[in-house]
Each structure stands twice: as structure tokens, then as C-alpha cells.
Design an enzyme around this catalytic site. Structure first.
Site, mmCIF file in Angstrom:
data_model
loop_
_atom_site.group_PDB
_atom_site.id
_atom_site.type_symbol
_atom_site.label_atom_id
_atom_site.label_comp_id
_atom_site.label_asym_id
_atom_site.label_seq_id
_atom_site.Cartn_x
_atom_site.Cartn_y
_atom_site.Cartn_z
ATOM 1 N N ARG A 1 27.522 32.501 46.207
ATOM 2 C CA ARG A 1 28.955 32.272 46.103
ATOM 3 C C ARG A 1 29.417 32.717 44.720
ATOM 4 O O ARG A 1 28.754 32.438 43.715
ATOM 5 C CB ARG A 1 29.315 30.794 46.325
ATOM 6 C CG ARG A 1 29.061 30.287 47.740
ATOM 7 C CD ARG A 1 29.978 30.954 48.750
ATOM 8 N NE ARG A 1 29.787 30.431 50.099
ATOM 9 C CZ ARG A 1 28.934 30.910 50.978
ATOM 10 N NH1 ARG A 1 28.154 31.931 50.643
ATOM 11 N NH2 ARG A 1 28.846 30.394 52.191
ATOM 12 N N GLU B 1 38.303 36.484 47.120
ATOM 13 C CA GLU B 1 37.926 37.400 48.196
ATOM 14 C C GLU B 1 39.054 37.469 49.222
ATOM 15 O O GLU B 1 39.656 36.440 49.543
ATOM 16 C CB GLU B 1 36.635 36.934 48.871
ATOM 17 C CG GLU B 1 35.437 36.929 47.942
ATOM 18 C CD GLU B 1 34.150 36.507 48.642
ATOM 19 O OE1 GLU B 1 34.181 36.253 49.868
ATOM 20 O OE2 GLU B 1 33.118 36.429 47.956
ATOM 21 N N HIS C 1 30.981 41.013 50.378
ATOM 22 C CA HIS C 1 30.484 39.806 51.045
ATOM 23 C C HIS C 1 29.902 40.133 52.421
ATOM 24 O O HIS C 1 30.349 39.652 53.464
ATOM 25 C CB HIS C 1 31.567 38.740 51.178
ATOM 26 C CG HIS C 1 31.012 37.353 51.291
ATOM 27 N ND1 HIS C 1 31.702 36.236 50.911
ATOM 28 C CD2 HIS C 1 29.804 36.899 51.731
ATOM 29 C CE1 HIS C 1 30.962 35.150 51.114
ATOM 30 N NE2 HIS C 1 29.790 35.543 51.616
#
Length: 322
Positions: free
Chosen positions: A235, A264, A283
């Protein structure tokens, strides 16, 4: 009844579960392929939805946002933990929250792909070759180097095993790691300071919480040193972004391979996009066919179970501290 499937960036969610079967239960499914940019657009886009399926932390559901969705009755998240959902607020609002298991291999494999890409400058060399240049960089080998695993859970143990397969010496630290657990994984437990001081590569695999937020900061990055490499597929907020950008621009560390970020999707012009000695991916840690089958298939099961009145894989808030 209306169901929203969020953040289907690749427009593939409809292919991984038989959503059309929900029509027999009077459920109308809407797929959202673009992220919501703010609270106002989220509230407007999801107003009237009874069921929402959220993909990981792509869209947050804090107390304020949930309050703007009075019709919401079921919130499903991929994964069995999601720090961006306020479970207590959901409970107070009468919203059932369910989770889904995930693939144990997708994130570790991407972690290793990012590390190899950084070690051998693969993205840069690919681009250079296509532009007519031949051999522009000098890489480094992983064999004989020290891999520090920050967080020796399910993912961290797999990454540690990959390091051993590549001939690396593997050390590990996390707040609750015991000598016995480290020994079972075939690694040495060290202190947090020693992990960054003695590692050539540090890979981050701790769970995000208020306790772990910013666990990698200026002190840790300076200990990692000008030849050290940081990999983060866990993360973004685990690493202090200000310190990381300075570390890259000022040469405190040798490079960073990142799949996760504080914000994000990463916006155009973000400072990490121009930081030197980086390999960046959007991601992708869980973005595989196998993961999507589990995620969307599990979400479909969660919705069906809830419609039958027997919800499964319930997520509940931790008891309030006394």
C-alpha cells in the site's frame, strides 16, 4: 434493485461472473469503467444504488460518503480487508459489508517482476532498443545480495522464498514477527533498523493501518543507502511519499519499484512520474485472470447469498476500545 460494479478499468468485470442471472431476482447491474474523482461525483453516480461492489481500495467509503448513499444496503469488497471502508459507519447505517478471498500468488509474482525490471533496467532498455539504441545501462545481479522483507505474512513468505531461489540472503522484520516464524520461513529475524541498514533490497508487505502508516520514512530510506532498492506492492501510505521523492531525487537510495501510491489512480504530472531510477506500475498486484475470477466470482456469490437472506464472508468493525 440496482447494483453498481465500480472501477472496472479494463471493462472485463462482466466476463468473470454470470451477472445476467441476477435479473431473475430483479437486480439491474451497472458497470463503471472510470474512477470517481471526488465526493460529489461519487454521490451523484451511485445515488439510488442498493448494492455496490468495490474493487480493493480503488473507491473509498468513509463515513461521509456512506451518509450520501441512503439506499445502500450491501457493500462488497474484493479482499477480506479494506482500509478505505468505514465498517463502523456502515454498521450504524445498516449496510451489510462482505469480502472475498484473493490469489496468494499474484502480488508476490509482480513484486519479483518489478524487482527484476529495476535491477536490469528492462523498461528503459526496451524503450531504448525501439528507439535505435543498443545497451544503455549496466544492471546488477540479485544472487549474493541481501533481501529484506518488511512483513512476513502470506505474501512476504512467498517473496522470501523467491529471494532464496535467486540465491539471496533473506532477512525479515515486522512488529509481531517471532524468531520461530522467521525460522519456519527459512529467514533471519532482525530489527527494523538492521533490515534497512543491512539489505540491498527491501520489499514492503505489511498491512496498512494507523500503526503502520509511514513505517518507511526518511530514517529508513537513509539507512537503505545509495545502492539500496525499495519495492512496494503493498500500500502506498506505508512509505512516506515526501521522503521517498527526496530520496530518489537526492540519491539517498539507488531506486524504487512501485505498484501502489498515496493517491490512485496516479494523476498526470505526479512527482513520482518524473523521479529518477524508478519502475512504476498502476496497482497491478492483483490484476490477473485468476484473481479476477476469484474476486468477481466471489462478489457474485456474496450478492446471491445476501439476496437469499444468508450473507457470507461478513466484515465487521473491531470492538470499540473501552
Amino acid at each position: 434493485m440496482r447494483l453498481a460494479i465500480l472501477d472496472d478499468y479494463q471493462s472485463v468485470a462482466r466476463d468473470y461472473a454470470p451477472w445476467e442471472q441476477l435479473a431473475a431476482d430483479g437486480v439491474d447491474v451497472t458497470f463503471f469503467t472510470e474512477p470517481f474523482r471526488d465526493d460529489a461525483s461519487t454521490a451523484a453516480g451511485l445515488r439510488g444504488m442498493d448494492i455496490i461492489i468495490a474493487m480493493r481500495e480503488r473507491t473509498a467509503f468513509g463515513r461521509g460518503r456512506l451518509a450520501q448513499l441512503p439506499d445502500l444496503k450491501l457493500l462488497v469488497t474484493t479482499g477480506m480487508a479494506n482500509q478505505s471502508i468505514d465498517l463502523r459507519a456502515a454498521e450504524e447505517q445498516g449496510i451489510v459489508v462482505c469480502g472475498i478471498g484473493g490469489s496468494p500468488t499474484a502480488a508476490p509474482e509482480l513484486t519479483w517482476g518489478l524487482l527484476l525490471a529495476l535491477a536490469r533496467s528492462i523498461p528503459f532498455e526496451d524503450r531504448s532498443l525501439r528507439e535505435g539504441r543498443w545497451q544503455s545501462t549496466v544492471g546488477f545481479e540479485l544472487a549474493g545480495k541481501t533481501l529484506g522483507v518488511l512483513g512476513l505474512g502470506k505474501i512476504g513468505r512467498r517473496v522470501a522464498a523467491y529471494g532464496q531461489a535467486f540465491g539471496m540472503d533473506v532477512i525479515a522484520w515486522s512488529p509481531n514477527l517471532t524468531d520461530e516464524a522467521a525460522a519456519e520461513a527459512g529467514v533471519r529475524k532482525v530489527s527494523q533498523e538492521a533490515l534497512f541498514r543491512d539489505s540491498d533490497v527491501v520489499s514492503v508487505h505489511v498491512r496498512l493501518s494507523e500503526r503502520s502508516r509511514g513505517v518507511v520514512g526518511e530514517q529508513e530510506l537513509r539507512l537503505l543507502g545509495p545502492r539500496g532498492v525499495l519495492v512496494n506492492t503493498s500500500r502506498g501510505p506505508l512509505v512516506d511519499e515526501d521522503s521517498l521523492v527526496r530520496a530518489l531525487n537526492e540519491g539517498w537510495i539507488g531506486g524504487a519499484a512501485l505498484d501502489v501510491y498515496d493517491l490512485e489512480p496516479l494523476p498526470a504530472g505526479h512527482r513520482l512520474l518524473s523521479a529518477p531510477r524508478t519502475v512504476l506500475t498502476p496497482h497491478l498486484g492483483y490484476v490477473t485472470e485468476q484473481s479476477y475470477r476469484e474476486f468477481y466470482g466471489g462478489a457474485f456469490e456474496d450478492v446471491q447469498a445476501w439476496l437469499r437472506g444468508t450473507p457470507i464472508r461478513l466484515l465487521t468493525a473491531a470492538p470499540a476500545a473501552s
